[in-house]
Design an enzyme around this catalytic site. Structure first.
Site, PDB file in Angstrom:
ATOM      1  N   LYS A 110      19.293 127.990  30.947  1.00 48.93           N
ATOM      2  CA  LYS A 110      19.022 127.957  32.367  1.00 48.93           C
ATOM      3  C   LYS A 110      17.683 128.187  32.682  1.00 48.93           C
ATOM      4  O   LYS A 110      16.772 127.651  33.444  1.00 48.93           O
ATOM      5  CB  LYS A 110      20.079 128.557  33.228  1.00 48.93           C
ATOM      6  CG  LYS A 110      21.245 128.136  33.178  1.00 48.93           C
ATOM      7  CD  LYS A 110      22.114 127.941  34.253  1.00 48.93           C
ATOM      8  CE  LYS A 110      23.135 126.958  34.418  1.00 48.93           C
ATOM      9  NZ  LYS A 110      24.479 127.232  34.965  1.00 48.93           N
ATOM     10  N   LYS A 189      24.264 116.490  27.309  1.00 48.43           N
ATOM     11  CA  LYS A 189      25.629 117.039  27.826  1.00 48.43           C
ATOM     12  C   LYS A 189      25.319 116.477  29.359  1.00 48.43           C
ATOM     13  O   LYS A 189      24.382 116.837  29.920  1.00 48.43           O
ATOM     14  CB  LYS A 189      25.738 118.386  27.704  1.00 48.43           C
ATOM     15  CG  LYS A 189      27.126 118.974  28.204  1.00 48.43           C
ATOM     16  CD  LYS A 189      26.874 120.314  28.723  1.00 48.43           C
ATOM     17  CE  LYS A 189      27.515 120.613  30.293  1.00 48.43           C
ATOM     18  NZ  LYS A 189      27.500 121.829  30.793  1.00 48.43           N
ATOM     19  N   LYS A 192      25.243 118.838  35.852  1.00 48.71           N
ATOM     20  CA  LYS A 192      24.672 118.667  37.459  1.00 48.71           C
ATOM     21  C   LYS A 192      23.000 118.870  37.194  1.00 48.71           C
ATOM     22  O   LYS A 192      22.400 118.327  37.991  1.00 48.71           O
ATOM     23  CB  LYS A 192      25.282 119.423  38.622  1.00 48.71           C
ATOM     24  CG  LYS A 192      26.919 119.167  38.467  1.00 48.71           C
ATOM     25  CD  LYS A 192      27.401 120.325  39.515  1.00 48.71           C
ATOM     26  CE  LYS A 192      29.020 120.589  39.303  1.00 48.71           C
ATOM     27  NZ  LYS A 192      29.073 121.945  38.389  1.00 48.71           N
TER      28      LYS A 192
HETATM   29  N1  AQP Z   1      29.432 117.283  30.083  1.00 48.56           N
HETATM   30  C1  AQP Z   1      30.562 118.245  30.096  1.00 48.56           C
HETATM   31  N2  AQP Z   1      31.542 117.832  29.201  1.00 48.56           N
HETATM   32  C2  AQP Z   1      32.607 118.520  29.011  1.00 48.56           C
HETATM   33  N3  AQP Z   1      33.129 119.242  29.930  1.00 48.56           N
HETATM   34  C3  AQP Z   1      32.040 119.465  30.970  1.00 48.56           C
HETATM   35  N4  AQP Z   1      31.981 120.738  31.787  1.00 48.56           N
HETATM   36  C4  AQP Z   1      30.914 120.421  32.531  1.00 48.56           C
HETATM   37  N5  AQP Z   1      30.274 119.261  32.006  1.00 48.56           N
HETATM   38  C5  AQP Z   1      30.791 118.962  30.947  1.00 48.56           C
HETATM   39  C6  AQP Z   1      33.355 121.473  32.271  1.00 48.56           C
HETATM   40  O1  AQP Z   1      33.413 121.388  33.571  1.00 48.56           O
HETATM   41  C7  AQP Z   1      33.866 122.752  34.020  1.00 48.56           C
HETATM   42  C8  AQP Z   1      33.233 123.220  35.358  1.00 48.56           C
HETATM   43  O2  AQP Z   1      32.043 123.255  34.969  1.00 48.56           O
HETATM   44  P1  AQP Z   1      30.927 124.011  35.982  1.00 48.56           P
HETATM   45  O3  AQP Z   1      30.627 123.131  36.849  1.00 48.56           O
HETATM   46  O4  AQP Z   1      31.712 125.254  36.411  1.00 48.56           O
HETATM   47  O5  AQP Z   1      29.485 124.240  34.987  1.00 48.56           O
HETATM   48  P2  AQP Z   1      28.903 123.642  34.101  1.00 48.56           P
HETATM   49  O6  AQP Z   1      29.616 123.865  32.668  1.00 48.56           O
HETATM   50  O7  AQP Z   1      27.550 124.609  34.061  1.00 48.56           O
HETATM   51  O8  AQP Z   1      28.693 122.111  34.624  1.00 48.56           O
HETATM   52  P3  AQP Z   1      27.434 121.404  34.838  1.00 48.56           P
HETATM   53  O9  AQP Z   1      27.700 120.209  35.539  1.00 48.56           O
HETATM   54  O10 AQP Z   1      26.635 121.350  33.606  1.00 48.56           O
HETATM   55  O11 AQP Z   1      26.665 122.545  35.937  1.00 48.56           O
HETATM   56  P4  AQP Z   1      25.299 123.282  36.203  1.00 48.56           P
HETATM   57  O12 AQP Z   1      24.336 121.750  35.557  1.00 48.56           O
HETATM   58  O13 AQP Z   1      25.262 123.613  37.436  1.00 48.56           O
HETATM   59  O14 AQP Z   1      25.344 124.137  35.093  1.00 48.56           O
HETATM   60  C9  AQP Z   1      33.643 123.643  32.723  1.00 48.56           C
HETATM   61  O15 AQP Z   1      34.908 123.897  32.141  1.00 48.56           O
HETATM   62  C10 AQP Z   1      32.719 122.811  31.980  1.00 48.56           C
HETATM   63  O16 AQP Z   1      33.044 123.201  30.565  1.00 48.56           O
END
Ligand code: AQP
Length: 320
Positions: A110, A189, A192
């Site tokens: 991050k 990956k 968001k």
């Molecule tokens: N690309 C992915 N493949 C598999 N699992 C994923 N998850 C997120 N992206 C993928 C899973 O979704 C759940 C919720 O995720 P989150 O929104 O709490 O946070 P994250 O993992 O950080 O998702 P993002 O989209 O990548 O958010 P940002 O960009 O804000 O950090 C989790 O169980 C995650 O593993």
């Protein structure tokens, strides 16, 4: 068995969230006692705009419900509606070595993405541990990106139990290898904050445009296309029948089909897969107050479940 998972309202939910966590989490509704929450305290580490946060929270709740979360079976709530989680975060902080947090990849990633290195971002895994331990969850369905945070949770549960007595269930992760990392349109990956997502319920034209811009190589139309490492294949696999997947792969290997045609074929399967969820989303969206009501009711149940754990933890450390 108690199953718990959360999702950050840090933007619109996408296929990675769906396959990595939501779909598998929702399946547990049939078999166990499920808790799902919108991690709005966590989202504060990256969303600085209050209106955007409010909108994201509602959207995430709608999306989860549209994807099949059944509030009659699962406890569905906002993280911030159970403020006990913050007190537990503090208690857990007292057994959290700074070095453990310094090793977390997500924090370093991050910072690399330009997010400010705040204390909240650094302490994120402690709050996540509190999210899980507060409800004495046995199992946590997540994508592989959360594996390390789950390890931190386990470490803190064990350390707290050893130091103060047995208060917490030590949870296990539930990661499915085939959906551990769903790639985004650029091959990284899907995330968001990478701007590479395919949103579940976003604008349809934008969705089409994004599918058509999925990263491919420059193999000419008539040549066989590489299958290994192909984002198209990784996504097609998720939303097609085995026979359809075989034909898709065969067409790539044969050559004679261009990437534009392959992307159109993927788009049609994605649209087919998402259609029932999108329909449900529109229905739910048209019901004013429903989402808020569900989340409030869920919060009451969640608070009741949280109270005895917090009391045990307070007693264990000497606060009661
Ligand atoms: N690309 C992915 N493949 C598999 N699992 C994923 N998850 C997120 N992206 C993928 C899973 O979704 C759940 C919720 O995720 P989150 O929104 O709490 O946070 P994250 O993992 O950080 O998702 P993002 O989209 O990548 O958010 P940002 O960009 O804000 O950090 C989790 O169980 C995650 O593993």
């Amino acid at each position: 068995m108690r199953i718990l998972s959360g999702i950050q309202p840090s933007g619109f939910l996408h296929l990675g969230n769906f396959f990595g966590m939501m779909q598998r989490g929702i399946r547990w509704q049939e078999k166990g006692e499920t808790f799902f929450f919108i991690a709005d305290f966590h989202a504060l580490t990256s969303v600085g705009d209050p209106d955007a946060l409010r909108r994201n929270i509602r959207e995430a709740a709608l999306a989860f419900l549209a994807c099949g979360l059944d509030p009659k079976r699962a406890v569905f709530f906002r993280q911030s509606a159970v403020p006990e989680v913050l007190e537990l975060t503090w208690l857990l902080s007292t057994v959290t070595p700074v070095g453990l947090l310094e090793r977390c990849h997500s924090y370093k990633d991050k910072l690399a993405k330009g997010i400010a290195p705040t204390h909240a971002l650094f302490a994120y895994p402690v709050l996540m541990a509190a999210d899980i331990l507060l409800y004495q969850a046995d199992l946590v369905p997540v994508g592989v990106d959360q594996k390390q945070h789950l390890e931190v949770t386990r470490d803190l549960a064990v350390k707290f139990n050893q130091t103060f007595g047995p208060v917490f269930v030590v949870p296990k992760e539930d990661i499915a290898e085939n959906v551990a990392i769903i790639p985004g349109i650029d091959g990284q990956k899907m995330s968001k904050s990478y701007g590479n997502t395919l949103e579940l319920f976003g604008d349809r034209e934008e969705f089409r445009r994004r599918v058509m811009s999925i990263r491919t190589d420059s193999t000419p139309v008539d040549q066989p296309k590489p299958v290994a490492g192909s984002v198209l294949v990784s996504l097609y696999r998720l939303v097609s029948e085995p026979q359809e997947l075989e034909e898709f792969i065969a067409a790539m290997r044969r050559g004679g089909v261009g990437y534009a045609a392959l992307k159109k074929e993927l788009l049609s399967k994605l649209e087919r897969f998402l259609a029932p969820f999108r329909e449900r989303y529109e229905e739910l969206k048209a019901k004013p107050g429903l989402v808020e009501e569900i989340l409030e009711e869920g919060a009451c149940t969640a608070r009741a479940a949280a109270a005895p754990t917090l009391e045990s933890a307070r007693r264990a450390v000497g606060l009661l």
